[in-house]
Design an enzyme around this catalytic site. Structure first.
Site, PDB file in Angstrom:
ATOM      1  N   SER A 171     -31.982  45.339  48.373  1.00 20.58           N
ATOM      2  CA  SER A 171     -31.422  43.928  47.913  1.00 20.58           C
ATOM      3  C   SER A 171     -32.036  45.071  46.509  1.00 20.58           C
ATOM      4  O   SER A 171     -31.990  44.074  46.047  1.00 20.58           O
ATOM      5  CB  SER A 171     -32.220  42.240  48.396  1.00 20.58           C
ATOM      6  OG  SER A 171     -30.824  41.679  47.714  1.00 20.58           O
ATOM      7  N   LYS A 207     -24.135  41.708  47.515  1.00 18.78           N
ATOM      8  CA  LYS A 207     -23.772  42.904  47.730  1.00 18.78           C
ATOM      9  C   LYS A 207     -22.895  43.599  49.311  1.00 18.78           C
ATOM     10  O   LYS A 207     -22.660  44.455  48.779  1.00 18.78           O
ATOM     11  CB  LYS A 207     -25.247  42.790  47.824  1.00 18.78           C
ATOM     12  CG  LYS A 207     -25.678  43.485  46.230  1.00 18.78           C
ATOM     13  CD  LYS A 207     -27.622  43.674  47.089  1.00 18.78           C
ATOM     14  CE  LYS A 207     -28.814  43.569  44.875  1.00 18.78           C
ATOM     15  NZ  LYS A 207     -29.151  42.202  45.439  1.00 18.78           N
ATOM     16  N   SER A 216     -27.898  37.547  46.627  1.00 21.03           N
ATOM     17  CA  SER A 216     -27.710  38.889  46.951  1.00 21.03           C
ATOM     18  C   SER A 216     -26.641  39.412  48.648  1.00 21.03           C
ATOM     19  O   SER A 216     -25.900  40.199  48.534  1.00 21.03           O
ATOM     20  CB  SER A 216     -28.822  39.825  47.437  1.00 21.03           C
ATOM     21  OG  SER A 216     -30.075  39.733  46.003  1.00 21.03           O
TER      22      SER A 216
END
Length: 404
Positions: free
Chosen positions: A173, A121, A118
């Site tokens: 997330s 991101k 993640s």
């Protein structure tokens, strides 16, 4: 003794010098082969299997010169002072940077190619901030709402502002949020293309996003160095910096779903002195990934960790120790071991319409080592002068000998 033809010697030196000038000089990157230099370790599941009929992407090319300076090609721990290095750091690679100057204070396998989970991101958020307005409304689609979780809990047909979605993306997330933002950017393929174009413009030559969320996909890779570049650029954006330091955020009721709040999942926020925010990540293939920064004593330091494990101590605790070490180095004024490169061009995602896989082509400036072309030219000139002097001296001696 046979005399040396000065013209032949001069030609040899000029040939060598031309090799330096066109970039064929020996480099530190060619001397060592560090772990995972070309691609991440083999996957443990089928998440990176390409769709039927599609080939597996080839690994990104490895630059001839290590991006960020010659020491960035070294293997293992790279530090000006390792006496206080935390002993229980489990990450396969990590980078500690000065958030203000971009100096790499210390690192371990900085260009080892890993999976971001993640942490990718942060790159998506940077594209969103540069392309979309915070007040722009995004209507979640059924596909957005049905993504593989971790999820925020978007409601299909619900209306959300870009600002709200950024909070859900970076604080919680949410993979559903990542998909919704990718849809707003023109769809998942277009969003991934924009992410890779932005990565390339930042000098991130190890990075290729395959999904907007960080879920593993074919050809996905990055490095601790590259994610340090991304975080450095993102923390210059006030909107990003504000979101990652937010402890709690309230989402409005949507489509029969009541209002709800989310809490930032970064455990160092509120517990580590001067913590500025960051991002966590995990997949089975990537293992634990982490980025976070803090400010203490007039210094701002950030750390990126790749492929870490939660034992013997939690990853956030390991990150805290690396931040402590970074502040020690920064306050001691010890020389840096590398430098985060500056973008070769204005990294505006609106203008970054690069072809797929563009992250594999590094900016020209990023390929230059710290010694530089000028250094090679001067070295060649000095070598040439020394050789000519040597030849002339030999000819004088030969002439004197024959006269006797």
């Amino acid at each position: 003794m046979r005399s040396v033809d000065p013209r032949a010697a001069l030609g040899l030196v000029l040939a060598l010098l031309s090799g330096f000038l066109i970039g064929t000089a020996p480099t530190a990157a060619a001397v060592q082969t560090c772990p995972d230099q070309q691609a991440p370790p083999p996957p443990v599941d089928t998440s990176e299997r390409p769709a039927p009929g599609r080939p597996s992407p080839q690994p990104l090319p490895v630059p001839d010169q290590p991006v960020g300076g010659t020491r960035m090609a070294e293997c293992g721990v790279i530090a000006p002072d390792s006496t206080n290095l935390p002993p229980d750091t489990t990450a396969a690679s990590w980078v500690i940077q000065d958030l203000d100057t971009g100096a790499v204070l210390a690192a371990k396998n900085p260009h080892a190619r890993e999976r971001p989970a993640s942490l990718i991101k942060t790159l998506l958020a940077l594209v969103v901030i540069r392309e979309l307005q915070p007040s722009q409304v995004v209507v979640a689609t059924p596909e957005d709402a049905s993504q593989e979780c971790t999820c925020l809990g978007l409601v299909a047909g619900g209306s959300y502002t870009v600002d709200q979605l950024l909070h859900g993306l970076l604080m919680h997330s949410g993979n559903d949020v990542a998909h919704a933002l990718a849809t707003a950017l023109g769809g998942v393929p277009a969003a991934v293309q924009k992410m890779n174009a932005l990565a390339a413009s930042l000098g991130a030559t190890d990075t290729r996003a395959a999904t907007p969320s960080g879920l593993d996909g074919p050809g996905m890779s990055t490095s601790a160095y590259d994610l340090s570049l991304v975080f450095h650029a993102a923390m210059r954006e006030p909107e990003f910096a504000e979101v990652v330091r937010t402890k709690g955020f309230q989402f409005p009721a949507q489509g029969g779903k009541p209002a709800f709040g989310v809490v930032n999942d970064n455990k160092l926020l509120g517990s580590y002195p001067g913590f500025l925010g960051g991002k966590t990540g995990f997949t089975d293939d990537a293992r634990h990934t982490y980025v976070g920064g803090a400010a203490q004593g007039g210094k701002r330091v950030a750390v990126v960790m790749m492929r870490a494990e939660q034992r013997p101590t939690l990853v956030v605790a390991q990150a805290a120790k690396l931040l402590d070490y970074g502040f020690q180095l920064a306050k001691a004024g010890l020389p840096s071991v590398g430098q985060l490169v500056e973008p070769a061009v204005s990294a505006n995602a609106n203008n970054a319409a690069a072809p797929a896989g563009a992250a594999g082509s590094a900016p020209a400036a990023a390929h230059r080592d710290a010694f530089g072309v000028t250094g090679w030219v001067l070295t060649g000139v000095v070598a040439l002068l020394i050789l000519i002097g040597f030849v002339l001296q030999r000819r004088r001696r030969s002439h004197t000998s024959s006269a006797d």
